[in-house]
Scaffold this active site. Structure first.
Site, PDB file in Angstrom:
ATOM      1  N   SER A 665       0.838  -1.193   0.000  1.00  0.00           N
ATOM      2  CA  SER A 665       0.000   0.000   0.000  1.00  0.00           C
ATOM      3  C   SER A 665       0.883   1.257   0.000  1.00  0.00           C
ATOM      4  CB  SER A 665      -0.956  -0.034   1.193  1.00  0.00           C
ATOM      5  OG  SER A 665      -1.987   0.919   1.057  1.00  0.00           O
ATOM      6  N   ASP A 738      -8.985  -4.768  -6.079  1.00  0.00           N
ATOM      7  CA  ASP A 738      -8.601  -3.857  -4.991  1.00  0.00           C
ATOM      8  C   ASP A 738      -9.676  -2.782  -4.819  1.00  0.00           C
ATOM      9  OD1 ASP A 738      -7.400  -2.082  -3.210  1.00  0.00           O
ATOM     10  OD2 ASP A 738      -5.418  -2.328  -4.083  1.00  0.00           O
ATOM     11  N   HIS A 772      -7.392  -5.492  -1.583  1.00  0.00           N
ATOM     12  CA  HIS A 772      -6.177  -4.779  -1.181  1.00  0.00           C
ATOM     13  C   HIS A 772      -5.194  -5.703  -0.463  1.00  0.00           C
ATOM     14  CE1 HIS A 772      -3.899  -1.171  -0.662  1.00  0.00           C
ATOM     15  NE2 HIS A 772      -3.889  -1.267   0.651  1.00  0.00           N
TER      16      HIS A 772
END
Length: 798
Positions: A665, A738, A772
């Site tokens: 991330s 995601d 994610h």
């Protein structure tokens, strides 16, 4: 004619070859990694409200890719599995065992073979446990009686858990509320075979600086699907007799919260118009007070679509609405005095309001707070409470002792501290649950209890304190030793003489203990074993070092099993940048070197199985004025990396020419920037990152400025804009589904194209049906294989 056939054949061969190359079968990492991934995880624990029992909850660590690939609807910011008429869940619980704290006896709850459950919820009297059960045709509601350990279904597969929790216990613990699918709702709306026209959005004069949300509604057909799946009927069910009755008419409900006396319901219902730019929880909604039969008592608020909420702001009108504890049916909430805009200069940002039955008078103001309202906690005697406010610009938290019923008593400031100052954090209050389901502070006259992480230069040493609200004096009741990591979990029953703790050390996996506070005697309540004993030879320690600008840094250094002193091994640095306004606080140690090392999911710890040295949680602070700190983002992360490598080099544990960096991330964003702006690294791994900040134009992380206010900054910190400078191999991994704000899958795809266009060494791995984080067992093993292969090729064997 022959020439034509030959060319066609060559085209076919090319396309066929490209298809094979484009989608490879799932890879497997080395066997030692697979064995660790396959080790069953220890059960999770849930304490009863009485503090005398615990549930040991077994669960599946990872679903299969077949489960993740099931048909999924992405609607209004949520993900719905039509099969279950529920939000997609990726963790199923498989077994429930009740354990007595007093005598250590256990009772396993009888369940159908192969049961897949949601997490269990205690009744307020600790006599029942409720949980959803997932079956092929939907979600059922089950309860288990604690005394007998017998479980039974209260409903068939009719529970609706799309936007609700599925169930709510009522005061008294005899009944609960369930949200169910409509009995005769019919089939889902069919998708039009021919569009009626274009899908159009229009705006004029509205300033909607919103996050880049995903999975939003896009068409009128999406709206129909959302309403179909999210509409539910509220049902009251008696857990003993199984009797049920419908309450009011169906609607798109978020929750129905019972008042402490159990006579009223605070009902939150979503209304049209729906929005194509924000998730469902910002849609227009009504908040009403009903009696237990569903009759309307009072329309508390009709709130409009909240698609103009300023960045890092709050909606206007009532928010954080809740029943006041220890009162029969009184509401308390906050309202913005700055139009919800944190950038507006006002003397007070919020006011706290209250309203009592029969809800006909004007609401009364309890107090104004200078900064944003951060919540209220209730004390005895009735009327006493602790209120917190938060200054986002300074990252500062202030807490007051107030009396809601006697406004002549001035608020007393009891905590005033940076929210990021872990060394001086006094801890968080310890709560108990009343029979009406109210959360109140555990209290002995003027004393309350605070549990904290105990951060220090030596690492975290969790504690339990007793704090006097009048004298402001503290007494330390418990703190873990320097060579272990032990946290307070709960008090045992009504006594303050015994506590439950969770203890672990470098070599001992976490287990639960009964601890006598007076003499510190302890008794083990669980006996979980090391799931990966083959790794007991690894070593870890907290290391500290200093950046060239004087900011102190730290990280956890892991040495692999079999490491011999003086060996210079290949190294992995894994990190995640965090912003700070105070350089002193930025350098504080976070975490503990004495925690047990679990290898789970796609953890970077698996590099230890392959002989790498790992610096985990390497601090990458970005320090400065909150408005402008990102102007030096690149310089600061490069400086932090250099300090880390220099420290490891001076310890003679790494080969400084064989260092790889990785992150997930925002850590992926950091990784790509490091590869673009320094030559300290051999290679990098960037997972689920955002690399082009023009695609998040209204801010990112704590950045306050928009793209149009600071275009040079957005260009400077976007690795995509510097793709031509990335000359070290980079592995990009991203979930194709995601749904995290800002990290669209296109972020990795576009960076790959940019790097490919400049001749870089790059590999892009797009994981089907993953979000994610990566959940399916096949995806987890594949990611680990990719990471190990990449660094073996470009770091270890450079």
């Amino acid at each position: 004619m022959k020439k034509t056939i030959s060319v066609s054949f060559l085209i076919f061969i090319f396309l066929f070859s490209f298809t094979l190359f484009a989608q490879e079968p799932y890879k497997m990492p080395p066997k030692e990694v697979i064995d660790i991934v396959n080790a069953p995880p220890p059960p999770r624990v849930s304490m009863s409200p009485s503090g005398e029992l615990m549930i040991l909850v077994d669960y599946e660590a990872m679903p299969s890719i077949a489960y993740m690939a099931q048909p999924l609807l992405r609607l209004a910011g949520t993900r719905i599995l039509p099969k279950y008429n529920a939000r997609q869940v990726t963790t199923f619980y498989t077994g429930l065992t009740i354990k007595s704290i007093k005598d250590g006896s256990t009772k396993k709850i009888t369940l159908p073979e192969g049961a897949k459950l949601g997490f269990p919820r205690w009744s307020y009297d600790s006599k029942w446990i409720a949980f959803p059960r997932y079956v092929d045709t939907g979600v059922e509601l089950w309860v288990a009686e604690v005394e007998t350990a017998k479980a039974k279904a209260l409903t068939g597969p009719i529970i609706n858990a799309c936007v609700t929790s599925g169930l709510t216990w009522l005061p008294g613990s005899r009944q609960l509320l369930a949200y169910t699918i409509l009995e005769k709702r019919g089939d889902p709306p069919g998708k039009p075979e021919v569009p009626a026209g274009p899908n159009i959005q229009e705006s004029s004069g509205k300033f909607s600086k919103v996050w880049t949300y995903q999975d939003l509604l896009q068409t009128p057909y999406d709206e129909k699907l959302f309403k179909y799946y999210a509409t539910s009927q509220i049902v009251e069910i008696d857990v003993v007799s199984g009797e049920r009755r419908n309450i009011a008419t169906p609607g798109v409900f978020l929750y129905a919260d019972p008042s402490p006396d159990g006579k009223m319901l605070l009902v939150y219902e979503i209304k049209k118009p729906y929005s194509y730019s924000v998730p469902y929880y910002y849609f227009a909604r009504s908040i009403e007070i009903w009696d237990r039969d569903g009759n309307l008592i009072h329309v508390f608020a009709d709130l409009p679509l909240a698609d103009e909420v300023p960045m890092r702001g709050v909606p206007t009108g009532p928010r954080s609405i809740e029943w006041r504890a220890l009162k029969s049916a009184t509401l308390i909430w906050a309202e913005a005095l700055d139009e919800g805009d944190p950038e507006k200069e006002v003397p007070y940002r919020d006011k706290i309001m209250t309203l009592s039955p029969p809800f006909e008078d004007k609401p009364s103001e309890v107090m104004k707070v200078q900064h944003r309202y951060y919540g209220i906690s209730w004390l005895q005697p009735e009327g006493n409470a602790i209120v917190s406010e938060y200054n986002w610009k300074k990252r500062w938290r202030t807490t007051y002792l107030i009396n809601v019923d006697d406004l002549s008593i001035a608020p007393k400031k009891i905590i005033d501290i940076s929210a990021q100052d872990r060394y001086n954090d006094p801890g968080r209050p310890v709560y108990t649950i009343t029979g009406a389901g109210e959360y109140i502070l555990v209290q002995d006259k003027d004393w309350v209890y605070l549990s904290g992480s105990g951060a220090s230069p030596k690492g975290d040493m969790p504690f339990l304190d007793k704090f006097n609200l009048k004298s402001m004096k503290k007494e330390r009741l418990f703190q873990c030793s320097e060579e272990s990591y032990e946290t307070f979990i709960d008090f045992v029953g009504e006594s303050r003489k015994q506590i439950i703790t969770r203890y672990e050390s470098k070599t001992e996996p976490p287990n639960y203990y009964l601890v006598e506070l007076k003499n510190k005697k302890r008794k083990a309540l669980t006996d979980y074993k090391d799931p990966a004993p083959q790794l007991t030879g690894l070593k870890k320690q907290l290391i500290k070092y200093t950046r060239e600008d004087g900011v102190e840094l730290s990280g956890t250094l892991y040495l692999p099993p079999g490491y011999k002193e003086g060996e210079r091994r290949p190294c992995v640095v894994w990190a995640y940048p965090i912003e700070y306004s105070d350089r002193r606080i930025a350098g504080q140690v976070r975490g503990s070197p004495h925690r047990f090392t679990f290898f789970r999911g796609t953890s970077q710890l698996f590099f230890l199985t392959q002989g790498y040295v790992l610096l985990d949680g390497a601090q990458m602070p970005v320090v400065g004025d909150p408005k402008t700190m990102n102007d030096t983002f690149v310089d600061q992360i490069v400086s932090s990396l250099k300090a880390a490598i220099d420290k490891l080099d001076s310890m003679e544990v790494i080969d400084p020419k064989r260092v790889g960096v990785g992150g997930h991330s925002y850590g992926a964003f950091m990784t790509a920037n490091l590869l673009a702006h320094c030559d300290l690294l051999a290679a990098g791994i960037a997972r689920s990152g955002a690399f082009n900040r023009t695609l998040t134009p209204f801010g990112f992380q704590s950045e306050r400025r928009t793209l149009w206010e600071a275009p040079d900054l957005y260009f400077k910190v976007s690795p995509f804009m510097h793709a031509h400078k990335i000359n070290e191999p980079i592995l990009l991994i991203h979930g194709e589904a995601d749904n995290n704000s800002g990290t669209f899958p296109i972020q990795s795809r576009r960076l790959f194209h940019a790097l490919k266009g400049h001749g870089a060494t790059v590999r892009l791995v797009m994981l089907p049906n993953e979000s994610h984080g990566y959940r399916a067992r096949e995806s987890v093993l594949h990611v680990l294989a990719e990471m190990i292969d990449w660094f073996d090729k470009y770091v270890k064997n450079k």
